[in-house]
Motif scaffolding. Structure first.
Motif, PDB file in Angstrom:
ATOM      1  N   ASP A 210       0.877  -1.165   0.000  1.00 39.15           N
ATOM      2  CA  ASP A 210       0.000   0.000   0.000  1.00 39.15           C
ATOM      3  C   ASP A 210       0.919   1.221   0.000  1.00 39.15           C
ATOM      4  OD1 ASP A 210      -1.971   1.915   0.367  1.00 39.15           O
ATOM      5  OD2 ASP A 210      -2.634   1.143   2.300  1.00 39.15           O
TER       6      ASP A 210
ATOM      7  N   THR B  53      -2.673   1.203  -4.745  1.00 39.66           N
ATOM      8  CA  THR B  53      -3.040   2.578  -4.425  1.00 39.66           C
ATOM      9  C   THR B  53      -4.382   2.960  -5.034  1.00 39.66           C
ATOM     10  OG1 THR B  53      -2.367   4.898  -4.625  1.00 39.66           O
ATOM     11  CG2 THR B  53      -1.670   3.434  -6.384  1.00 39.66           C
TER      12      THR B  53
ATOM     13  N   THR C  61       1.694  -0.777 -10.544  1.00 43.60           N
ATOM     14  CA  THR C  61       0.700  -0.421  -9.537  1.00 43.60           C
ATOM     15  C   THR C  61      -0.574  -1.224  -9.735  1.00 43.60           C
ATOM     16  OG1 THR C  61      -0.141   1.403 -10.858  1.00 43.60           O
ATOM     17  CG2 THR C  61       1.548   1.932  -9.242  1.00 43.60           C
TER      18      THR C  61
END
Length: 123
Positions: free
Chosen positions: A59, A85, A101
């Motif tokens: 995170d 995220t 990501t």
């Protein structure tokens, strides 16, 4: 879904308990093992330095603190990692703009794609 090539040990860093449990469930359903879950920066840094795992999902924001120190340690150890995220990859700081990501909220297929993308860099 494509079957996994091998069972991976995955370190999860997430400060929201429900999100961490969701990630754990997804990883187990995909046939992987959760080697550790950390919710605070200090705890995560300790595991990143000495833990035994194949990859990590971090995170970006841990209780208001960026997880970049963990990422730095993982990079130094040569352990592949990705960020999770809700802000998107555009908000990552240097030198981590190249890190994959996982956009929150995510589903099992997103996690599997992420892992498959990280697998070539796993010894």
């Amino acid at each position: 879904m494509t079957p996994i090539e091998r069972k991976l040990r995955i370190f999860v860093v997430e400060d929201e308990a429900l999100v961490a449990m969701l990630m754990e469930d997804i990883l187990l359903d995909l046939g992987h093992e959760v080697s550790a879950i950390a919710s605070r920066l200090h705890q995560a840094c300790e595991i990143a330095q000495a833990g035994a795992f194949d990859l990590a999902i971090l995170d970006v924001n841990l209780d208001g603190k960026p997880s970049y120190p963990i990422a730095k340690t993982l990079r130094e150890r040569g352990i592949p990692f990705a960020f999770a995220t809700g802000y998107g990859g555009m908000g990552l700081e240097q030198p981590f703009t190249d890190v994959p990501t996982l956009a929150k909220p995510y589903v099992s297929e997103d996690v599997q794609r992420l892992i498959m993308g990280l697998m070539p860099s796993i010894p």
